[in-house]
Design a protein around this motif. Structure first.
Motif, PDB file in Angstrom:
ATOM      1  N   ALA A 170       0.871  -1.667  -0.272  1.00 29.84           N
ATOM      2  CA  ALA A 170       0.008  -0.250   0.289  1.00 29.84           C
ATOM      3  C   ALA A 170       1.096   1.013   0.098  1.00 29.84           C
ATOM      4  N   GLY A 171       0.209   2.319  -0.836  1.00 31.83           N
ATOM      5  CA  GLY A 171       1.254   3.663  -0.391  1.00 31.83           C
ATOM      6  C   GLY A 171       1.905   4.053  -1.124  1.00 31.83           C
ATOM      7  N   SER A 172       3.245   3.463  -2.050  1.00 33.05           N
ATOM      8  CA  SER A 172       3.865   4.045  -2.221  1.00 33.05           C
ATOM      9  C   SER A 172       3.467   4.016  -3.691  1.00 33.05           C
ATOM     10  N   ALA A 173       4.744   4.897  -4.132  1.00 36.03           N
ATOM     11  CA  ALA A 173       4.813   5.943  -5.354  1.00 36.03           C
ATOM     12  C   ALA A 173       6.531   5.769  -5.738  1.00 36.03           C
ATOM     13  N   SER A 174       7.582   5.194  -5.256  1.00 33.61           N
ATOM     14  CA  SER A 174       8.697   5.052  -4.875  1.00 33.61           C
ATOM     15  C   SER A 174       9.143   3.606  -5.236  1.00 33.61           C
ATOM     16  N   PRO A 175      10.817   3.317  -5.454  1.00 38.37           N
ATOM     17  CA  PRO A 175      10.971   2.186  -5.540  1.00 38.37           C
ATOM     18  C   PRO A 175      10.247   1.774  -4.381  1.00 38.37           C
ATOM     19  N   VAL A 176      10.358   1.536  -3.824  1.00 38.47           N
ATOM     20  CA  VAL A 176      10.172   1.073  -1.746  1.00 38.47           C
ATOM     21  C   VAL A 176       8.602   0.925  -1.743  1.00 38.47           C
ATOM     22  N   ILE A 177       8.656  -0.963  -1.319  1.00 39.14           N
ATOM     23  CA  ILE A 177       7.807  -1.241  -2.007  1.00 39.14           C
ATOM     24  C   ILE A 177       7.806  -1.861  -0.431  1.00 39.14           C
ATOM     25  N   PRO A 178       6.415  -1.350   0.696  1.00 38.75           N
ATOM     26  CA  PRO A 178       6.013  -2.043   2.117  1.00 38.75           C
ATOM     27  C   PRO A 178       4.932  -3.491   1.534  1.00 38.75           C
ATOM     28  N   VAL A 179       5.160  -4.877   2.375  1.00 39.68           N
ATOM     29  CA  VAL A 179       5.100  -5.678   1.944  1.00 39.68           C
ATOM     30  C   VAL A 179       4.402  -6.232   3.714  1.00 39.68           C
ATOM     31  N   ARG A 180       3.288  -5.706   3.942  1.00 32.90           N
ATOM     32  CA  ARG A 180       2.842  -5.686   5.066  1.00 32.90           C
ATOM     33  C   ARG A 180       2.066  -6.890   6.323  1.00 32.90           C
ATOM     34  N   PHE A 181       2.820  -7.244   7.456  1.00 36.46           N
ATOM     35  CA  PHE A 181       2.129  -8.809   7.824  1.00 36.46           C
ATOM     36  C   PHE A 181       1.385  -8.508   9.105  1.00 36.46           C
ATOM     37  N   PRO A 182       0.688  -8.885   9.586  1.00 40.03           N
ATOM     38  CA  PRO A 182       0.086  -8.863  11.044  1.00 40.03           C
ATOM     39  C   PRO A 182       1.073  -9.102  12.308  1.00 40.03           C
ATOM     40  N   ASP A 183       2.100  -9.907  12.575  1.00 40.02           N
ATOM     41  CA  ASP A 183       2.797 -10.299  13.265  1.00 40.02           C
ATOM     42  C   ASP A 183       4.243 -10.072  13.212  1.00 40.02           C
ATOM     43  N   GLN A 184       5.195  -9.911  14.113  1.00 39.31           N
ATOM     44  CA  GLN A 184       6.440 -10.389  14.123  1.00 39.31           C
ATOM     45  C   GLN A 184       6.479 -11.556  13.152  1.00 39.31           C
ATOM     46  N   LEU A 185       6.185 -13.147  14.247  1.00 37.17           N
ATOM     47  CA  LEU A 185       6.236 -14.115  13.264  1.00 37.17           C
ATOM     48  C   LEU A 185       6.314 -14.730  12.071  1.00 37.17           C
ATOM     49  N   ALA A 186       4.948 -13.892  11.181  1.00 36.91           N
ATOM     50  CA  ALA A 186       4.792 -14.222  10.516  1.00 36.91           C
ATOM     51  C   ALA A 186       5.566 -13.434   9.044  1.00 36.91           C
ATOM     52  N   MET A 187       6.255 -12.596   9.446  1.00 34.13           N
ATOM     53  CA  MET A 187       7.253 -11.634   8.698  1.00 34.13           C
ATOM     54  C   MET A 187       8.344 -12.559   8.992  1.00 34.13           C
ATOM     55  N   LEU A 188       8.997 -12.955  10.209  1.00 31.29           N
ATOM     56  CA  LEU A 188      10.343 -13.048   9.841  1.00 31.29           C
ATOM     57  C   LEU A 188      10.134 -14.818   9.261  1.00 31.29           C
ATOM     58  N   SER A 189       8.798 -14.784   9.375  1.00 34.61           N
ATOM     59  CA  SER A 189       8.724 -16.567   8.303  1.00 34.61           C
ATOM     60  C   SER A 189       8.946 -16.195   7.292  1.00 34.61           C
ATOM     61  N   ALA A 190       8.389 -15.079   6.956  1.00 30.41           N
ATOM     62  CA  ALA A 190       8.379 -15.101   5.146  1.00 30.41           C
ATOM     63  C   ALA A 190       9.406 -14.722   5.142  1.00 30.41           C
ATOM     64  N   GLN A 191      10.029 -13.997   4.674  1.00 32.08           N
ATOM     65  CA  GLN A 191      11.653 -13.679   5.496  1.00 32.08           C
ATOM     66  C   GLN A 191      12.138 -14.843   5.314  1.00 32.08           C
ATOM     67  N   ARG A 192      12.171 -15.625   5.729  1.00 29.84           N
ATOM     68  CA  ARG A 192      13.860 -16.687   5.858  1.00 29.84           C
ATOM     69  C   ARG A 192      12.675 -17.878   4.111  1.00 29.84           C
ATOM     70  N   ILE A 193      12.100 -17.833   4.287  1.00 29.13           N
ATOM     71  CA  ILE A 193      11.116 -18.843   3.298  1.00 29.13           C
ATOM     72  C   ILE A 193      11.328 -18.137   1.802  1.00 29.13           C
ATOM     73  N   LEU A 194      11.196 -17.293   1.267  1.00 31.02           N
ATOM     74  CA  LEU A 194      11.459 -16.734   0.698  1.00 31.02           C
ATOM     75  C   LEU A 194      13.032 -16.672  -0.123  1.00 31.02           C
ATOM     76  N   VAL A 195      13.826 -16.062   1.637  1.00 28.73           N
ATOM     77  CA  VAL A 195      15.595 -16.552   1.051  1.00 28.73           C
ATOM     78  C   VAL A 195      15.583 -17.817   0.657  1.00 28.73           C
ATOM     79  N   ASP A 196      14.946 -18.736   1.396  1.00 28.87           N
ATOM     80  CA  ASP A 196      15.523 -20.484   1.297  1.00 28.87           C
ATOM     81  C   ASP A 196      14.890 -20.396  -0.109  1.00 28.87           C
ATOM     82  N   HIS A 197      13.765 -19.736  -0.884  1.00 33.32           N
ATOM     83  CA  HIS A 197      13.243 -19.301  -2.397  1.00 33.32           C
ATOM     84  C   HIS A 197      14.378 -18.753  -3.443  1.00 33.32           C
TER      85      HIS A 197
END
Length: 398
Positions: free
Chosen positions: A319-346
């Motif tokens: 949401a909201g960005s009009a620049s090269p920066v894109i925030p992808v928001r998550f509901p809690d810390q565990l969801a965000m950290l888990s997503a980051q690790r899965i993405l790196v693994d892929h």
């Protein structure tokens, strides 16, 4: 109590390490080239770098740094006030001032020290500092130093000129500094520069725009002030060399008398060694390249728009960005950290950002000129494949 007891009691990083989700201080090998990087020996799509114009591997930029080392050595070996002032620094300052339309510029050893030094040197007893509530930490810390010297420190709503105007209308008649990011580094949105200029001019406040993430991308490379048509009406502009300018360091641009004042009173400037010859020359070469490309819209903007639309269509919370920066928001810390690790693994690297750096929990994506359609489609494919693992958490929260 032992001063270091708080260090021994600190467990947050260990808790993330223990479950295999610690995302910080990753070890990269070699440069980020073509939108790709090597992380722990594996190739990943780099979606975290601020190298918006992909100039850190530009041959002219690299060559300029190498030539500077050969001629000047590796360090300025002293503060600029005394013995560390090089003709390279002054040539870069003159070119920065000319390109951005200011009388003068002053180069610092880092972008962080630029904001820290400028705000704390200009504001003190009897002054007021108003900050956008999502301003960069360097502006905040500069204001805190100013507060320690007797200044009053205030906040206004994020990108809310009306809130700023209400506060300034009720403020006592004092000298006032208003400071904001040009492009907010975590949200990716742009400051309403024209509206802020109007408010500051009405109430006699001095506006500072830190355009670290806008320079090189917007306004024919001159940033959001030029984009908003406000050139000549923003008294203070700061920038860093570590984004589009592909180097290290930073600078403030202002009228000649203000810059001369800062040269002689700004403690982070006068008590730090001058920017290294290599970093100075690299930043100058990058500036020349940005000037050369001034008539072209950066590929980073098109890449970000394409990726933003694709992620939104997949159901990710962008949401909201009009620049090269894109925030992808998550509901809690565990969801965000888990997503980051899965993405790196892929094979996709993103930045995991926690409060107070941002509101809530998010992966911060940044696009560059090096993100070709092929690179982006591969990354989008990974986000699509992981969609069912990640999106149920959004639905549960909703």
């Amino acid at each position: 109590m032992d001063l270091l007891e708080k260090c021994r009691a600190y467990m947050r990083a260990d808790e993330a390490r223990d479950v295999g989700l610690y995302p910080y201080y990753p070890t990269f090998q070699g440069p980020v080239e073509g939108g790709q990087a090597i992380l722990d020996g594996a190739e990943v799509c780099m979606l975290g770098s601020n190298n918006y114009r992909a100039l850190s591997v530009n041959p002219q930029v690299i060559g300029a740094a190498q030539d500077a080392i050969a001629l000047y050595g590796t360090s300025a070996t002293g503060s600029r006030l005394l013995n560390g002032n090089l003709d390279l620094h002054e040539e870069l300052e003159a070119d920065l001032a000319g390109f951005f339309g200011y009388e003068a510029a002053l180069v610092f050893a880092t972008g962080y020290m630029t904001n820290l030094g400028v705000v704390s040197a200009l504001a003190g007893r009897g002054d007021q500092v108003y900050l956008d509530e999502k301003a960069h930490a360097s502006l905040i810390d500069g204001a805190r130093l100013a507060k320690a010297s007797g200044a009053m420190m205030r906040w206004f709503g994020h990108n809310d000129p009306d809130d700023l105007a209400r506060q300034l209308a009720a403020a006592p008649t004092q000298s006032i500094l208003v400071a904001t990011d040009g492009v907010f580094s975590m949200e990716g949105d742009l400051a309403p520069v024209a509206e802020l200029v109007a408010v500051c001019e009405e109430y006699g406040a001095t506006l500072l725009v830190d355009d670290a993430h806008g320079v090189g991308v917007f306004g024919h490379g001159r940033g959001v002030i030029e984009q908003a048509g406000m050139q000549g009406r923003v008294p203070l502009m700061t920038l860093t060399f570590s984004k589009s300018l592909a180097s290290q360091g930073g600078a403030v641009l202002a009228d000649a008398k203000t810059v001369d004042f800062l040269r002689h009173t700004c403690r982070p400037q006068i008590f730090s060694a001058g920017l290294s010859p290599a970093d100075t020359a690299a930043a100058h070469a990058a500036l020349r390249e940005i000037r050369r490309r001034a008539g072209r819209i950066p590929d980073a903007l098109a890449a970000a728009e394409h990726l933003r639309r694709a992620l939104d269509a997949l159901g990710y919370n962008v949401a909201g960005s009009a620049s090269p920066v894109i925030p992808v928001r998550f509901p809690d810390q565990l969801a965000m950290l888990s997503a980051q690790r899965i993405l790196v693994d892929h094979g996709v690297y993103t930045n995991a950002v926690l409060p107070p750096a941002c509101e809530g929990y998010q992966l911060r994506i940044a696009c560059t000129d090096a993100h070709t359609p092929g690179v982006l489609e591969a990354a989008i494919g990974v986000f699509a494949a992981l969609r069912e693992d990640l999106l149920p958490r959004y639905r549960q929260v909703a």
